[in-house]
Design a protein around this motif. Sequence first.
Motif, PDB file in Angstrom:
ATOM      1  N   ALA A 122      60.975  26.938  19.201  1.00 28.06           N
ATOM      2  CA  ALA A 122      61.184  28.353  18.867  1.00 28.06           C
ATOM      3  C   ALA A 122      61.341  29.166  20.155  1.00 28.06           C
ATOM      4  CB  ALA A 122      59.999  28.878  18.055  1.00 28.06           C
ATOM      5  N   PHE A 123      62.024  30.283  20.015  1.00 31.35           N
ATOM      6  CA  PHE A 123      62.374  31.158  21.141  1.00 31.35           C
ATOM      7  C   PHE A 123      61.696  32.498  20.853  1.00 31.35           C
ATOM      8  CE2 PHE A 123      65.296  34.445  22.709  1.00 31.35           C
ATOM      9  CZ  PHE A 123      65.767  33.970  23.927  1.00 31.35           C
ATOM     10  N   ALA A 124      60.642  32.821  21.610  1.00 27.43           N
ATOM     11  CA  ALA A 124      59.817  33.988  21.260  1.00 27.43           C
ATOM     12  C   ALA A 124      59.983  35.109  22.274  1.00 27.43           C
ATOM     13  CB  ALA A 124      58.355  33.573  21.134  1.00 27.43           C
ATOM     14  N   ILE A 157      59.833  35.514  14.805  1.00 27.98           N
ATOM     15  CA  ILE A 157      60.248  34.329  15.551  1.00 27.98           C
ATOM     16  C   ILE A 157      60.676  33.216  14.587  1.00 27.98           C
ATOM     17  CG2 ILE A 157      59.602  32.654  17.335  1.00 27.98           C
ATOM     18  CD1 ILE A 157      59.744  35.739  18.150  1.00 27.98           C
ATOM     19  N   THR A 158      61.973  32.872  14.636  1.00 29.61           N
ATOM     20  CA  THR A 158      62.500  31.791  13.789  1.00 29.61           C
ATOM     21  C   THR A 158      61.828  30.480  14.194  1.00 29.61           C
ATOM     22  OG1 THR A 158      64.604  32.946  13.617  1.00 29.61           O
ATOM     23  CG2 THR A 158      64.624  30.594  13.078  1.00 29.61           C
ATOM     24  N   ASN A 159      61.375  29.728  13.220  1.00 22.53           N
ATOM     25  CA  ASN A 159      60.619  28.469  13.415  1.00 22.53           C
ATOM     26  C   ASN A 159      59.220  28.723  13.986  1.00 22.53           C
ATOM     27  OD1 ASN A 159      63.034  27.276  12.731  1.00 22.53           O
ATOM     28  ND2 ASN A 159      63.517  26.555  14.792  1.00 22.53           N
ATOM     29  N   GLN A 361      73.811  40.377  11.459  1.00 23.80           N
ATOM     30  CA  GLN A 361      74.131  41.610  12.192  1.00 23.80           C
ATOM     31  C   GLN A 361      72.963  42.058  13.075  1.00 23.80           C
ATOM     32  OE1 GLN A 361      74.998  44.353   8.941  1.00 23.80           O
ATOM     33  NE2 GLN A 361      77.027  44.683   9.782  1.00 23.80           N
ATOM     34  N   ILE A 362      71.754  41.546  12.777  1.00 21.52           N
ATOM     35  CA  ILE A 362      70.560  42.036  13.479  1.00 21.52           C
ATOM     36  C   ILE A 362      70.114  41.103  14.602  1.00 21.52           C
ATOM     37  CG2 ILE A 362      68.095  42.577  13.185  1.00 21.52           C
ATOM     38  CD1 ILE A 362      68.779  43.468  10.282  1.00 21.52           C
ATOM     39  N   TYR A 363      70.016  39.765  14.305  1.00 25.59           N
ATOM     40  CA  TYR A 363      69.369  38.920  15.324  1.00 25.59           C
ATOM     41  C   TYR A 363      70.303  38.462  16.429  1.00 25.59           C
ATOM     42  CZ  TYR A 363      70.535  34.959  12.099  1.00 25.59           C
ATOM     43  OH  TYR A 363      71.130  34.053  11.277  1.00 25.59           O
TER      44      TYR A 363
HETATM   45  C1  LIG Z   1      66.011  36.827  10.440  1.00 26.49           C
HETATM   46  C2  LIG Z   1      65.620  37.169  11.838  1.00 26.49           C
HETATM   47  C3  LIG Z   1      65.387  36.148  12.758  1.00 26.49           C
HETATM   48  C4  LIG Z   1      64.999  36.447  14.065  1.00 26.49           C
HETATM   49  N1  LIG Z   1      64.713  35.431  14.941  1.00 26.49           N
HETATM   50  C5  LIG Z   1      64.239  35.729  16.194  1.00 26.49           C
HETATM   51  C6  LIG Z   1      63.851  34.706  17.108  1.00 26.49           C
HETATM   52  O1  LIG Z   1      63.941  33.501  16.812  1.00 26.49           O
HETATM   53  N2  LIG Z   1      63.346  35.051  18.319  1.00 26.49           N
HETATM   54  C7  LIG Z   1      63.236  36.357  18.704  1.00 26.49           C
HETATM   55  O2  LIG Z   1      62.768  36.603  19.803  1.00 26.49           O
HETATM   56  N3  LIG Z   1      63.592  37.361  17.858  1.00 26.49           N
HETATM   57  C8  LIG Z   1      64.097  37.091  16.620  1.00 26.49           C
HETATM   58  N4  LIG Z   1      64.462  38.087  15.750  1.00 26.49           N
HETATM   59  C9  LIG Z   1      64.322  39.461  16.166  1.00 26.49           C
HETATM   60  C10 LIG Z   1      65.679  40.104  16.501  1.00 26.49           C
HETATM   61  O3  LIG Z   1      66.236  39.508  17.648  1.00 26.49           O
HETATM   62  C11 LIG Z   1      65.430  41.606  16.650  1.00 26.49           C
HETATM   63  O4  LIG Z   1      65.154  42.088  15.355  1.00 26.49           O
HETATM   64  C12 LIG Z   1      66.638  42.330  17.235  1.00 26.49           C
HETATM   65  O5  LIG Z   1      66.812  42.002  18.599  1.00 26.49           O
HETATM   66  C13 LIG Z   1      66.525  43.852  17.119  1.00 26.49           C
HETATM   67  O6  LIG Z   1      65.266  44.309  17.509  1.00 26.49           O
HETATM   68  P1  LIG Z   1      64.426  45.271  16.528  1.00 26.49           P
HETATM   69  O7  LIG Z   1      64.422  44.652  15.184  1.00 26.49           O
HETATM   70  O8  LIG Z   1      63.122  45.564  17.162  1.00 26.49           O
HETATM   71  O9  LIG Z   1      65.300  46.591  16.450  1.00 26.49           O
HETATM   72  P2  LIG Z   1      65.335  47.786  17.513  1.00 26.49           P
HETATM   73  O10 LIG Z   1      65.677  47.261  18.865  1.00 26.49           O
HETATM   74  O11 LIG Z   1      64.129  48.616  17.366  1.00 26.49           O
HETATM   75  O12 LIG Z   1      66.590  48.586  16.992  1.00 26.49           O
HETATM   76  C14 LIG Z   1      66.539  49.480  15.880  1.00 26.49           C
HETATM   77  C15 LIG Z   1      67.953  50.053  15.716  1.00 26.49           C
HETATM   78  O13 LIG Z   1      68.320  50.775  16.898  1.00 26.49           O
HETATM   79  C16 LIG Z   1      69.514  50.250  17.426  1.00 26.49           C
HETATM   80  N5  LIG Z   1      69.482  50.326  18.884  1.00 26.49           N
HETATM   81  C17 LIG Z   1      68.504  49.875  19.735  1.00 26.49           C
HETATM   82  N6  LIG Z   1      68.829  50.140  20.999  1.00 26.49           N
HETATM   83  C18 LIG Z   1      70.046  50.754  20.962  1.00 26.49           C
HETATM   84  C19 LIG Z   1      70.938  51.266  21.953  1.00 26.49           C
HETATM   85  N7  LIG Z   1      70.650  51.177  23.258  1.00 26.49           N
HETATM   86  N8  LIG Z   1      72.096  51.853  21.546  1.00 26.49           N
HETATM   87  C20 LIG Z   1      72.407  51.922  20.228  1.00 26.49           C
HETATM   88  N9  LIG Z   1      71.622  51.457  19.247  1.00 26.49           N
HETATM   89  C21 LIG Z   1      70.460  50.876  19.611  1.00 26.49           C
HETATM   90  C22 LIG Z   1      69.578  48.814  16.931  1.00 26.49           C
HETATM   91  O14 LIG Z   1      70.920  48.296  16.962  1.00 26.49           O
HETATM   92  C23 LIG Z   1      69.010  48.960  15.543  1.00 26.49           C
HETATM   93  O15 LIG Z   1      70.010  49.410  14.661  1.00 26.49           O
HETATM   94  C24 LIG Z   1      64.872  37.803  14.453  1.00 26.49           C
HETATM   95  C25 LIG Z   1      65.130  38.833  13.516  1.00 26.49           C
HETATM   96  C26 LIG Z   1      65.506  38.513  12.232  1.00 26.49           C
HETATM   97  C27 LIG Z   1      65.759  39.633  11.259  1.00 26.49           C
END
Ligand SMILES: Cc1cc2nc3c(=O)[nH]c(=O)nc-3n(C[C@H](O)[C@H](O)[C@H](O)COP(=O)(O)OP(=O)(O)OC[C@H]3O[C@@H](n4cnc5c(N)ncnc54)[C@H](O)[C@@H]3O)c2cc1C
Length: 390
Positions: A122-124, A157-159, A361-363
């Motif tokens: 896993a990548f945390a 964190i996936t996995n 679209q998110i991760y």
């Molecule tokens: C199913 C799933 C699996 C995941 N797996 C992993 C994993 O294995 N490891 C891991 O580390 N993480 C993982 N994540 C986390 C994922 O990488 C984060 O959710 C993602 O990077 C966005 O961070 P946040 O959710 O805190 O949103 P935030 O960063 O708080 O963003 C909230 C909103 O603000 C927008 N935003 C933020 N900054 C800016 C900017 N500068 N300009 C414009 N818009 C902006 C974002 O696009 C978003 O719409 C996972 C998430 C999901 C849903």
Amino acid sequence: MDFTLSAADVAVQERARKFATEVLAPRARAADEQGVFDHDVLRLFGATGLLGAQLPKDLGGSGFSHVQFALSMIELGAVDSSWRGFGTVQSALCGQMILHNASAAQRAAWLPELATGRAVFAFALTEPEAGSDVAALSTRAVADGDGWRLQGEKCWITNGGIADWIFVFATVDPALGRKGLSCFAVRGNAQGVRRERMEGIELGHRGADHARIHLDGVRVNANDLLGAQGAGFAVAMSGLEHGRLGVAAGAVGIQQGCFDACLSFARERRQFGKRIGDFQLIQKELADMHVDLESTRLLTLRAAALRDAGQPNLHEVSVAKYAACEAAVRSANAAVLMFGSRGYSSAAPVGRFLRDAKGLQIYEGTAHIQSLIIGRGLMGRDSAEQDQRK
Ligand SMILES: Cc1cc2nc3c(=O)[nH]c(=O)nc-3n(C[C@H](O)[C@H](O)[C@H](O)COP(=O)(O)OP(=O)(O)OC[C@H]3O[C@@H](n4cnc5c(N)ncnc54)[C@H](O)[C@@H]3O)c2cc1C
């Protein structure tokens, strides 16, 4: 420019399609409805060689090209995004990060286990207060003899709940921002690690494991560092550039799954005495899905081919991920409508495709962040600002 797939490319594609149709497809609906990670599927996945992907054969890998990796992820994504996501995290995000940053001893210990699925990785990176803004992470690595103790919390964190090894990004000094980050390999069952499923019912990827990880004084030794101390940001990015390619390919796969389902349905379903596909409105929907699918497949394979040619592809990967994930949401949204009431139930896969597509679209960098990377790259550095700094 040759768009023809080689015999070896087609063989990888067929291997992935066979696993997707024979193993994933019969289980995908139940996995989504029950939200359970299936360890039997993991064992079968490990036996395919698909997890070894681009890793070298002498380290237990399959020696795929990046194009072949993308082709395999398209096939898996067309059937089940939970397992496509698993494959991307395990083999691209973690596998490539290890390959490009680990010591010879670490590679020899980890990569054969990773390629067979005997160990889960896993990548945390993400934390409750640090998502897109990676440099804001607050998990601390406090020096302790010849190692460190980790204190903090990771989420989504996936996995994370099942991993044997978790790559934890932590800072030795939050004031240093990105330059304070390092990557530490932590055993999933180490003392001080507490893992729990993310709260609530997740929108998509319900057959995957997403965890909150609490780190309470977790001891890591000097040889548990992945890459140099302070190089954590570059280490993370070296994994993410490969992971994002896997996500783009997965988004192409979702579109393929939607398109195939819709084309069959439009040919079978009759209303007003005709196949619904004979109505021009439905043909327009099919044409839009087809154009999105074909164009984002090309963008994704171009990004992969650049990497195979030894060229930088950061920009092209972001373009592919951004375009393919947006297109996947559009296609899945259209597919649910085309299926009518059937699309509204888990009995048909299109609703799952739509819920999963939102996750893509998110991760690994949200759609907003991908467009920022693209826009920033297009603008280049401000030469006036550079002159002022001199
Ligand atoms: C199913 C799933 C699996 C995941 N797996 C992993 C994993 O294995 N490891 C891991 O580390 N993480 C993982 N994540 C986390 C994922 O990488 C984060 O959710 C993602 O990077 C966005 O961070 P946040 O959710 O805190 O949103 P935030 O960063 O708080 O963003 C909230 C909103 O603000 C927008 N935003 C933020 N900054 C800016 C900017 N500068 N300009 C414009 N818009 C902006 C974002 O696009 C978003 O719409 C996972 C998430 C999901 C849903």
